[in-house]
Design a protein around this motif. Structure first.
Motif, PDB file in Angstrom:
ATOM      1  N   ASP A  83      31.853  43.989  45.959  1.00 19.93           N
ATOM      2  CA  ASP A  83      33.248  44.115  46.406  1.00 19.93           C
ATOM      3  C   ASP A  83      33.400  43.756  47.882  1.00 19.93           C
ATOM      4  N   GLU A  84      32.527  44.294  48.718  1.00 16.03           N
ATOM      5  CA  GLU A  84      32.677  44.073  50.157  1.00 16.03           C
ATOM      6  C   GLU A  84      32.440  42.616  50.519  1.00 16.03           C
ATOM      7  N   HIS A  85      31.502  41.969  49.850  1.00 17.13           N
ATOM      8  CA  HIS A  85      31.267  40.550  50.133  1.00 17.13           C
ATOM      9  C   HIS A  85      32.456  39.698  49.670  1.00 17.13           C
ATOM     10  N   ILE A  86      32.952  39.938  48.466  1.00 10.10           N
ATOM     11  CA  ILE A  86      34.098  39.173  47.975  1.00 10.10           C
ATOM     12  C   ILE A  86      35.313  39.395  48.855  1.00 10.10           C
ATOM     13  N   ASP A  87      35.584  40.647  49.202  1.00 12.65           N
ATOM     14  CA  ASP A  87      36.754  40.958  50.028  1.00 12.65           C
ATOM     15  C   ASP A  87      36.641  40.324  51.412  1.00 12.65           C
ATOM     16  N   TYR A  88      35.437  40.366  51.989  1.00 14.14           N
ATOM     17  CA  TYR A  88      35.273  39.772  53.322  1.00 14.14           C
ATOM     18  C   TYR A  88      35.551  38.276  53.278  1.00 14.14           C
ATOM     19  N   HIS A  89      34.953  37.580  52.316  1.00 15.43           N
ATOM     20  CA  HIS A  89      35.127  36.128  52.263  1.00 15.43           C
ATOM     21  C   HIS A  89      36.564  35.740  51.938  1.00 15.43           C
ATOM     22  N   ALA A  90      37.247  36.570  51.165  1.00 15.05           N
ATOM     23  CA  ALA A  90      38.651  36.295  50.869  1.00 15.05           C
ATOM     24  C   ALA A  90      39.510  36.391  52.135  1.00 15.05           C
ATOM     25  N   LYS A  91      39.185  37.354  52.990  1.00 11.86           N
ATOM     26  CA  LYS A  91      39.956  37.553  54.226  1.00 11.86           C
ATOM     27  C   LYS A  91      39.478  36.650  55.360  1.00 11.86           C
ATOM     28  N   HIS A  92      38.216  36.225  55.295  1.00 16.68           N
ATOM     29  CA  HIS A  92      37.622  35.426  56.373  1.00 16.68           C
ATOM     30  C   HIS A  92      36.938  34.186  55.805  1.00 16.68           C
ATOM     31  N   PRO A  93      37.708  33.263  55.250  1.00 18.67           N
ATOM     32  CA  PRO A  93      37.101  32.068  54.639  1.00 18.67           C
ATOM     33  C   PRO A  93      36.377  31.183  55.638  1.00 18.67           C
ATOM     34  N   GLU A  94      36.614  31.416  56.931  1.00 20.83           N
ATOM     35  CA  GLU A  94      35.997  30.577  57.947  1.00 20.83           C
ATOM     36  C   GLU A  94      34.476  30.659  57.934  1.00 20.83           C
ATOM     37  N   LEU A  95      33.904  31.801  57.575  1.00 17.12           N
ATOM     38  CA  LEU A  95      32.443  31.930  57.601  1.00 17.12           C
ATOM     39  C   LEU A  95      31.794  30.948  56.633  1.00 17.12           C
ATOM     40  N   LEU A  96      32.230  30.923  55.398  1.00 17.76           N
ATOM     41  CA  LEU A  96      31.631  30.010  54.424  1.00 17.76           C
ATOM     42  C   LEU A  96      31.886  28.559  54.807  1.00 17.76           C
ATOM     43  N   ARG A  97      33.032  28.278  55.400  1.00 22.83           N
ATOM     44  CA  ARG A  97      33.315  26.906  55.850  1.00 22.83           C
ATOM     45  C   ARG A  97      32.376  26.519  56.987  1.00 22.83           C
ATOM     46  N   LEU A  98      32.143  27.430  57.916  1.00 17.78           N
ATOM     47  CA  LEU A  98      31.217  27.139  59.016  1.00 17.78           C
ATOM     48  C   LEU A  98      29.812  26.879  58.484  1.00 17.78           C
ATOM     49  N   LEU A  99      29.398  27.668  57.510  1.00 16.28           N
ATOM     50  CA  LEU A  99      28.075  27.475  56.927  1.00 16.28           C
ATOM     51  C   LEU A  99      27.978  26.122  56.213  1.00 16.28           C
ATOM     52  N   MET A 100      29.045  25.703  55.548  1.00 18.71           N
ATOM     53  CA  MET A 100      29.032  24.405  54.888  1.00 18.71           C
ATOM     54  C   MET A 100      28.966  23.273  55.903  1.00 18.71           C
ATOM     55  N   TRP A 101      29.732  23.409  56.994  1.00 16.43           N
ATOM     56  CA  TRP A 101      29.667  22.382  58.037  1.00 16.43           C
ATOM     57  C   TRP A 101      28.271  22.330  58.656  1.00 16.43           C
ATOM     58  N   GLU A 102      27.670  23.481  58.857  1.00 12.66           N
ATOM     59  CA  GLU A 102      26.309  23.504  59.395  1.00 12.66           C
ATOM     60  C   GLU A 102      25.370  22.747  58.465  1.00 12.66           C
ATOM     61  N   SER A 103      25.497  22.988  57.164  1.00 16.01           N
ATOM     62  CA  SER A 103      24.644  22.325  56.185  1.00 16.01           C
ATOM     63  C   SER A 103      24.844  20.811  56.207  1.00 16.01           C
ATOM     64  N   LEU A 104      26.079  20.365  56.392  1.00 17.97           N
ATOM     65  CA  LEU A 104      26.390  18.947  56.377  1.00 17.97           C
ATOM     66  C   LEU A 104      25.997  18.234  57.673  1.00 17.97           C
ATOM     67  N   GLU A 105      26.129  18.925  58.792  1.00 19.39           N
ATOM     68  CA  GLU A 105      26.040  18.230  60.080  1.00 19.39           C
ATOM     69  C   GLU A 105      24.832  18.593  60.931  1.00 19.39           C
ATOM     70  N   VAL A 106      24.098  19.605  60.552  1.00 14.46           N
ATOM     71  CA  VAL A 106      22.964  20.044  61.374  1.00 14.46           C
ATOM     72  C   VAL A 106      21.683  19.913  60.558  1.00 14.46           C
ATOM     73  N   SER A 107      20.676  19.276  61.125  1.00 17.63           N
ATOM     74  CA  SER A 107      19.402  19.144  60.418  1.00 17.63           C
ATOM     75  C   SER A 107      18.727  20.500  60.301  1.00 17.63           C
ATOM     76  N   LEU A 108      17.828  20.628  59.337  1.00 23.42           N
ATOM     77  CA  LEU A 108      17.131  21.899  59.145  1.00 23.42           C
ATOM     78  C   LEU A 108      16.384  22.314  60.402  1.00 23.42           C
ATOM     79  N   GLU A 109      15.829  21.328  61.114  1.00 20.94           N
ATOM     80  CA  GLU A 109      15.069  21.649  62.331  1.00 20.94           C
ATOM     81  C   GLU A 109      15.969  22.197  63.434  1.00 20.94           C
ATOM     82  N   ASP A 110      17.247  21.812  63.410  1.00 21.97           N
ATOM     83  CA  ASP A 110      18.172  22.234  64.471  1.00 21.97           C
ATOM     84  C   ASP A 110      19.103  23.363  64.049  1.00 21.97           C
ATOM     85  N   THR A 111      18.839  23.959  62.893  1.00 20.36           N
ATOM     86  CA  THR A 111      19.676  25.067  62.417  1.00 20.36           C
ATOM     87  C   THR A 111      19.716  26.189  63.450  1.00 20.36           C
TER      88      THR A 111
END
Length: 199
Positions: A83-111
């Motif tokens: 519940d707490e994870h679903i509720d947080y992501h629903a209210k703060h979608p920016e976290l998952l978006r930031l993580l996706m951008w990191e995955s797309l634009e940052v190499s594993l070595e530079d994570t």
């Protein structure tokens, strides 16, 4: 007064940068736009945070610290955990978006590998290990694997709403998915077999 003003300016920059990076990623983000939306001097951004990539790292790091403060790591109460994870992501979608951008634009070595971030995942794995030792979580799956499975079950649907839309069409019911997710999480993580949830 100067210190308070500086902290207030940094807070506005962080807020504006979070919105900017979540929407456009690192390459698409514009420091000019961040400065305008934060009502701050562009040069202050460089002075406080360095270049754009360093600012992205600091925004991501701070966002992960915030979720750590707001979401339970207690895996012994699986319903609350989901519940707490679903509720947080629903209210703060920016976290998952930031993580996706990191995955797309940052190499594993530079994570971004800040101490706070590494500690957060370490705490989650230790909570699972503790629950296993107490007989409250299944012991035949190592904590890192179990954590990866549980996070994936919650995050995928929220990170990929376009895929979810194609799967469900007009029949998507967020509360039904939440209920089924809780049931599935218990089946994967609980120490004892779980009866199917009634629907």
């Amino acid at each position: 007064m100067a210190t308070r003003d500086a902290e207030a300016t940094k807070a506005r920059i962080f807020e504006a940068a979070t919105v900017e990076f979540a929407a456009y990623g690192i390459a698409g983000a514009r420091v000019d736009r961040i400065a305008q939306n934060a009502q701050a001097n562009k040069q202050l951004i460089y002075a406080y945070f360095g270049d754009k990539r360093k600012l992205f790292y600091k925004v991501l790091d701070q966002t992960l610290v915030q979720v750590a403060e707001m979401v339970s790591t207690d895996i012994t109460d699986l319903d609350r955990w989901v519940d707490e994870h679903i509720d947080y992501h629903a209210k703060h979608p920016e976290l998952l978006r930031l993580l996706m951008w990191e995955s797309l634009e940052v190499s594993l070595e530079d994570t971004c590998r800040s101490e706070a971030r590494a500690e957060r995942y370490g705490v989650k794995k230790q909570k699972i290990a503790d629950a296993q030792e107490q007989g409250l979580a299944r012991k035949d799956v190592p904590p890192a694997y179990l954590l990866t499975l549980l996070m994936s079950m919650i995050n995928y649907s929220m990170m990929m709403p376009q895929v979810r839309g194609l799967i469900f069409g007009a029949d998507f019911d967020a509360e039904a998915l939440r209920t089924f997710t809780k049931d599935a999480v218990k089946r994967i993580a609980a120490a004892e077999p779980v009866e199917a949830a009634a629907h």
